[in-house]
Write a protein that holds these residues in place. Structure first.
Motif, PDB file in Angstrom:
ATOM      1  N   GLY A   1      25.028  -4.339  12.514  1.00 32.52           N
ATOM      2  CA  GLY A   1      26.394  -4.287  13.008  1.00 32.52           C
ATOM      3  C   GLY A   1      27.263  -3.345  12.207  1.00 32.52           C
ATOM      4  O   GLY A   1      26.960  -3.057  11.037  1.00 32.52           O
ATOM      5  N   PRO A   2      28.350  -2.859  12.804  1.00 34.02           N
ATOM      6  CA  PRO A   2      29.238  -1.918  12.110  1.00 34.02           C
ATOM      7  C   PRO A   2      30.009  -2.609  10.990  1.00 34.02           C
ATOM      8  O   PRO A   2      30.337  -3.797  11.093  1.00 34.02           O
ATOM      9  N   GLY A   3      30.260  -1.873   9.910  1.00 30.76           N
ATOM     10  CA  GLY A   3      31.058  -2.411   8.803  1.00 30.76           C
ATOM     11  C   GLY A   3      30.307  -3.404   7.946  1.00 30.76           C
ATOM     12  O   GLY A   3      30.914  -4.120   7.160  1.00 30.76           O
ATOM     13  N   LEU A   4      28.966  -3.463   8.115  1.00 31.72           N
ATOM     14  CA  LEU A   4      28.157  -4.439   7.376  1.00 31.72           C
ATOM     15  C   LEU A   4      27.053  -3.716   6.607  1.00 31.72           C
ATOM     16  O   LEU A   4      25.894  -3.732   7.001  1.00 31.72           O
ATOM     17  N   PRO A   5      27.401  -3.039   5.494  1.00 30.11           N
ATOM     18  CA  PRO A   5      26.392  -2.260   4.772  1.00 30.11           C
ATOM     19  C   PRO A   5      25.262  -3.122   4.210  1.00 30.11           C
ATOM     20  O   PRO A   5      25.502  -4.247   3.758  1.00 30.11           O
ATOM     21  N   LEU A   6      24.054  -2.587   4.272  1.00 23.26           N
ATOM     22  CA  LEU A   6      22.897  -3.166   3.582  1.00 23.26           C
ATOM     23  C   LEU A   6      22.756  -2.387   2.273  1.00 23.26           C
ATOM     24  O   LEU A   6      22.597  -1.168   2.290  1.00 23.26           O
ATOM     25  N   TRP A   7      22.782  -3.074   1.159  1.00 22.76           N
ATOM     26  CA  TRP A   7      22.664  -2.400  -0.143  1.00 22.76           C
ATOM     27  C   TRP A   7      21.195  -2.243  -0.498  1.00 22.76           C
ATOM     28  O   TRP A   7      20.485  -3.230  -0.690  1.00 22.76           O
TER      29      TRP A   7
ATOM     30  N   PRO B   1      15.327 -10.977   8.088  1.00 23.73           N
ATOM     31  CA  PRO B   1      15.529  -9.810   8.960  1.00 23.73           C
ATOM     32  C   PRO B   1      16.227  -8.656   8.238  1.00 23.73           C
ATOM     33  O   PRO B   1      15.906  -7.485   8.486  1.00 23.73           O
ATOM     34  N   MET B   2      17.137  -9.002   7.326  1.00 24.23           N
ATOM     35  CA  MET B   2      17.868  -7.966   6.586  1.00 24.23           C
ATOM     36  C   MET B   2      16.921  -7.210   5.647  1.00 24.23           C
ATOM     37  O   MET B   2      17.025  -5.999   5.490  1.00 24.23           O
ATOM     38  N   HIS B   3      16.023  -7.961   5.016  1.00 28.12           N
ATOM     39  CA  HIS B   3      15.093  -7.301   4.095  1.00 28.12           C
ATOM     40  C   HIS B   3      14.132  -6.400   4.873  1.00 28.12           C
ATOM     41  O   HIS B   3      13.788  -5.310   4.429  1.00 28.12           O
ATOM     42  N   HIS B   4      13.713  -6.868   6.045  1.00 30.74           N
ATOM     43  CA  HIS B   4      12.839  -6.024   6.877  1.00 30.74           C
ATOM     44  C   HIS B   4      13.564  -4.732   7.246  1.00 30.74           C
ATOM     45  O   HIS B   4      12.972  -3.660   7.282  1.00 30.74           O
ATOM     46  N   LYS B   5      14.863  -4.847   7.517  1.00 32.60           N
ATOM     47  CA  LYS B   5      15.659  -3.663   7.860  1.00 32.60           C
ATOM     48  C   LYS B   5      15.681  -2.686   6.683  1.00 32.60           C
ATOM     49  O   LYS B   5      15.669  -1.474   6.869  1.00 32.60           O
ATOM     50  N   ILE B   6      15.736  -3.235   5.485  1.00 29.11           N
ATOM     51  CA  ILE B   6      15.745  -2.376   4.299  1.00 29.11           C
ATOM     52  C   ILE B   6      14.381  -1.704   4.136  1.00 29.11           C
ATOM     53  O   ILE B   6      14.298  -0.502   3.893  1.00 29.11           O
ATOM     54  N   PHE B   7      13.312  -2.476   4.342  1.00 28.91           N
ATOM     55  CA  PHE B   7      11.975  -1.859   4.287  1.00 28.91           C
ATOM     56  C   PHE B   7      11.893  -0.721   5.302  1.00 28.91           C
ATOM     57  O   PHE B   7      11.366   0.356   5.013  1.00 28.91           O
ATOM     58  N   ALA B   8      12.437  -0.968   6.487  1.00 25.60           N
ATOM     59  CA  ALA B   8      12.303  -0.007   7.588  1.00 25.60           C
ATOM     60  C   ALA B   8      13.349   1.099   7.532  1.00 25.60           C
ATOM     61  O   ALA B   8      13.372   1.963   8.401  1.00 25.60           O
ATOM     62  N   SER B   9      14.208   1.091   6.468  1.00 28.94           N
ATOM     63  CA  SER B   9      15.308   2.056   6.468  1.00 28.94           C
ATOM     64  C   SER B   9      14.832   3.489   6.252  1.00 28.94           C
ATOM     65  O   SER B   9      15.581   4.426   6.442  1.00 28.94           O
TER      66      SER B   9
ATOM     67  N   LEU C   1       6.056  -3.631  -2.232  1.00 27.38           N
ATOM     68  CA  LEU C   1       7.499  -3.526  -2.403  1.00 27.38           C
ATOM     69  C   LEU C   1       8.061  -4.942  -2.407  1.00 27.38           C
ATOM     70  O   LEU C   1       7.910  -5.675  -1.437  1.00 27.38           O
ATOM     71  N   ARG C   2       8.662  -5.298  -3.527  1.00 29.82           N
ATOM     72  CA  ARG C   2       9.147  -6.678  -3.708  1.00 29.82           C
ATOM     73  C   ARG C   2      10.667  -6.677  -3.692  1.00 29.82           C
ATOM     74  O   ARG C   2      11.292  -6.234  -4.636  1.00 29.82           O
ATOM     75  N   VAL C   3      11.221  -7.131  -2.588  1.00 29.62           N
ATOM     76  CA  VAL C   3      12.657  -7.028  -2.342  1.00 29.62           C
ATOM     77  C   VAL C   3      13.311  -8.391  -2.586  1.00 29.62           C
ATOM     78  O   VAL C   3      13.085  -9.325  -1.829  1.00 29.62           O
ATOM     79  N   ALA C   4      14.092  -8.496  -3.644  1.00 25.37           N
ATOM     80  CA  ALA C   4      14.659  -9.788  -4.035  1.00 25.37           C
ATOM     81  C   ALA C   4      16.166  -9.838  -3.820  1.00 25.37           C
ATOM     82  O   ALA C   4      16.852  -8.820  -3.908  1.00 25.37           O
TER      83      ALA C   4
END
Lengths: 596, 596
Positions: free
Chosen positions: A210-216, B286-294, B304-307
């Motif tokens: 979603g917009p405005g919701l950064p993933l760090w 789901p957020m961590h998967h998004k980071i893997f897939a970024s 890759l160990r995402v904590a």
């Protein structure tokens, strides 16, 4: 912008309009005001402009400037003005609007119907204009002038009106100022936090989240962890305690705090559970007040400084979201200080001292404390209706800042609804202004939450509350720091602090030894053992703004050393590994801005 | 409970029923089964029972036991049973239900209408009962028997039926076991995390904030910060990276992950913004998967160990909320590990090693890994419909645990919907069981999120995902630790590590010197300078479970020492301050369980 610069830029806008008319006869004129960074003029043109046209416009402007045409002011009655602008439909439209009293020269609201209009003339160019202008086109410094860019705009900003071409230019008092401005523009582009955020893998925005919701990303995670460690250490030393509070809460709590209905437009819509409406918190204050009120408090515990890296949720229209600068989800360096009146000044100055400490640490040398006070007209509307308390707390803040020699400006009418506030404005390394942190005094919420402590006389007394967030939100602070440091963070903050580059495959064993040593010291270190050319590996590390680039080959292995290169390109040559560790450790532990 | 204990307890229930009938003639009998911690019997009584009646019941039971009446089994046909229980309306009701085939002996569903019923008799007492029983009342150990408490219950658990009185008792094979059970009960009451949470000011629940939403007070904040510091340090050493992800996200992401619609009942209701539905996250995956897939991933980066200490929101009915153990808002020691198949076993065992490390640190010596696998019948319903992948991953986990000599039990039919999982069950110091952390293998979400990496052959491959949370959630872990340590945390975890007690006002100056020394060493130390008696100040500190109580008077001031008393009461006498600092620092830094 001061008046002198304003009339200089407004004059340059007239000159640009003349230049365009000279080059493209038949051009119809819209408005041409001075603006924040220069000036513009809107035109209806006989043909489309391209960036290639801009040098010709600038050259023509310079010729007009060199002719030193005087600017002359005249008043024309409406009928004469109609004749004067007979072939300029937009100027005519404006003359009629002025005659009807609909608006003033630049679309602002007019006090009354005009019977005459103000005109400025230089050479052949006549414009409907209130002035003022410089005396002559010759007063415009040719070497401090630049035609910048082309954009589109609607007449009077209304998309039902014809589309015009807007040409932007700028002019400064001196060439130096222009050069600095152009450098800042160029740097701001290079340092754009969205661009660097992507290149340095700090954060991503994802359409499906979603917009405005950064993933760090992990590199952003390091920045966050380091900032939090800094805040926690600083706050521990300053006597704060840390709490954690829920992110959702019953509607009734925000009604009590007064966020509802005042602040509802900036909040997420409610969720209903078992017949009760819950809201995501837009601020942490009500929760902290609940903690203060969770038991009887004594003066012995005060000031009670309740800190939390609190997560807040604010609804911003998607069109207003901007990278990390304007988001819907933010992690805030928040704290609320509950303080008796007699300790207010001391405590308030303690908070200011935290700000100053952080500014030094981040090499922020330009800042202003903007002290926003109430105005009487807003009482009971924008502001809690308690004039005596407003006067008293504002005077306490004013006195504290004056006694503490803090650089501040007072801005009436911009206070928060529950008390006066200080917005801290800072300037980045390239001179751009950011509004980062706030510091607010609150006398309304203690009343609403019935906050009390037993004072030294054994009586119940109400504390004042200071809301403060010197490190702002991670989102905005990291956005600022990305620009401020151009991504080249001090070593303590750098996501990767050092990279080890073995010269050939033969040096992998030693490189791994070095890695093990550095990891044992808790440095954030990576190994680049790709089979790329050394120069290209060094360049990659520099692009990633890694502070220390450690090359290892035969010589280094033999001497238990590393060849240290800084990301700046500076070559520190081979240094014994122990000595390098000692240096890096010292600079990181002291959060130094230096790399050696 | 084993069969032997079951028949012992069931027999004791019969004996208790006889005792009650002997003491209160006219009593009507309900059901009387063995249960988890003992047994109960439901009665309709001629008068209300009070706790004062319980010793008489117990005494009567012991007399019956001493008479060694044999238990005798008979089958009666329905008609004979009707006669037998003519004056026992609930038994008669049950006989009729059995005759109609509506249910079995204890309200369970019967296979078919009964033509006869099973009866057990001892002495004068006859009960409708399937058995089995011990041979004689004399087999019940009198010294391992206790009548516990009284409660209310409806006949057949239906509030439209008459209310009965339920009497609870318990019996064990030996007196030792009974004593241990009674001690555990007593301890569990003293160690109740809700009680300790309030006394030690760890957390509060506030009606205006909402149920299931604890506010962590400063002492709780310390526990959280220390647990996070532990997790971050441990995870850094184990090669994890840290991220931060938003707490709200578009509906579409949870549809993609499969949490919607499967998991919707446990999620908060959606919020609608600009026509899009947003949900609070119930899980971080789901957020961590998004980071893997970024971005594109290479085998070089794997595992890759995402904590993230991620905050999750789950909807639980308010009736099911319980202190910190069942909440609506939780902070989870979460991580997702993306691993190629060939590294799975090694990585999985690395995760198990983390668990074991934490168990040692917290002195948890009893635990079981409960390996939940799928069952074929649930495929496509409870479980992702991919039998081959289920078989393969379950076999990998089984092999890893077998090879690693991990103590595990396999439980078919309790897997997560996206893969097999391991629930870690631990026992607190007083022997109560907690289900704390999970460890799951996921082969479904990588498919759903199209997760890929380039393998050593340059081809795209899908990683497996391990979900793990060894420290569970702060809420449940701290709830467990409160009970486990009875609030007497190891020094590294204790919210206040030491308190300085000046003997008289004359010693305040030295006490402040000591405070300054200890604060400079970053100990969490407070000063108790109230004018209370020394003994009462020491007792207060012990009640607050403060590890070190440092008394300072003339002798200590002269010797630059502190008189150290542990919260256990142990007196370490005067110790030079430097030596005390050295000791406390070492124990805290090593996260020791010892105080000296």
């Amino acid at each position: 912008m001061d008046d002198k610069l304003h009339s200089l830029r407004h004059s340059a806008a007239h000159v640009m309009a003349q230049a365009v008319m000279d080059l493209l006869p038949g051009t119809k004129l819209g408005f041409g005001p001075a603006v924040e960074d220069g000036f513009y003029y809107d035109f209806q043109l006989p043909r489309a402009l391209t960036p290639e046209d801009l040098p010709a416009i600038e050259a023509r402007m310079k010729a007009i400037i060199k002719s030193k045409f005087p600017f002359q002011h005249t008043e024309l009655d409406i009928e004469a003005a109609r004749k004067q602008f007979a072939d300029q439909p937009f100027k005519l439209d404006q003359v009629e609007a002025l005659a009807r009293g609909e608006m003033g020269e630049h679309g602002d609201t007019a006090a009354q119907a005009a019977t005459s209009v103000s005109i400025y003339t230089h050479d052949s160019f006549v414009d409907l204009c209130r002035g003022p202008h410089v005396a002559s086109t010759g007063d415009i410094p040719v070497d401090a002038l630049k035609v910048m860019s082309i954009a589109g705009a609607y007449w009077r900003g209304d998309e039902k009106n014809p589309q015009l071409t807007r040409v932007y230019g700028t002019v400064f008092a001196t060439k130096n100022e222009l050069d600095e401005y152009l450098w800042q523009l160029e740097e701001a582009k290079k340092r754009d936090h969205r661009k660097l955020g992507k290149e340095l893998e700090i954060f991503v925005l994802d359409e499906e989240v979603g917009p405005g919701l950064p993933l760090w990303l992990p590199n952003g995670g390091v920045l966050i962890e380091e900032l939090e460690a800094l805040a926690k250490e600083t706050e521990r030393e300053a006597g704060y305690v840390r709490v954690r509070t829920p992110h959702i809460t019953k509607e009734s709590l925000f009604l009590k705090s007064g966020h509802l209905p005042y602040y509802a437009d900036s909040m997420y819509p409610p969720m209903e559970l078992e017949g009760v409406r819950y809201y995501l918190k837009p601020m942490n204050c009500p929760m902290h007040h609940k903690i203060f009120a969770s038991r009887q408090r004594s003066y012995r515990e005060l000031p009670l400084r309740v800190a939390e890296y609190g997560t807040c949720y604010r609804y911003e229209k998607s069109g207003e979201l901007f990278g990390l600068m304007r988001v819907r989800f933010m992690q805030m360096n928040d704290a609320h200080i509950y303080v008796p009146e007699e300790l207010f000044e001391q405590e308030f100055m303690g908070v200011i001292a935290l700000y100053i400490k952080y500014f030094k640490l981040f090499n922020i040398d330009k800042y202003v404390m903007r002290f926003s006070t109430h105005d009487k007209a807003g009482l009971g509307k924008k502001y809690v209706d308690n004039p005596a308390l407003w006067e008293k707390t504002e005077e306490m803040v004013r006195r504290a800042m004056t006694n503490g020699n803090v650089n501040f400006v007072e801005v009436p009418g911009e206070a928060a609804f529950y008390g006066p506030k200080i917005d801290v404005q800072i300037w980045s390394a390239i001179g751009r202004e950011f509004s980062l942190a706030t510091n607010q005094v609150d006398f309304a919420q203690p009343l609403r939450f019935d906050l009390k402590f037993t004072n030294t006389n054994g009586q119940e007394e109400m504390p004042l509350v200071i809301h403060r967030a010197p490190l702002g939100t991670h989102e905005r602070t990291i956005g600022f720091l990305l620009e401020h440091f151009a991504g080249a963070f001090p070593a303590w903050l750098a996501p990767v602090q050092m990279v080890v580059l073995p010269i050939t495959d033969r040096h992998h064993a030693y490189a791994n030894q070095v890695m093990a040593r550095l990891k044992a010291e808790n440095f954030r270190v990576t190994l680049d053992d790709r089979s790329e050319r050394m120069n290209s590996k060094i360049r990659d590390a520099q692009l990633q703004k890694i502070p220390y680039i450690l090359v290892v080959g035969d010589k280094e292995a033999e001497a238990s050393a590393v060849a240290v290169r800084l990301r700046t390109g500076e070559d520190l040559k081979a240094i014994p590994i122990d000595q390098f560790i000692e240096m890096a450790k010292r600079l990181i532990q002291t959060r130094s801005l230096e790399l050696k």
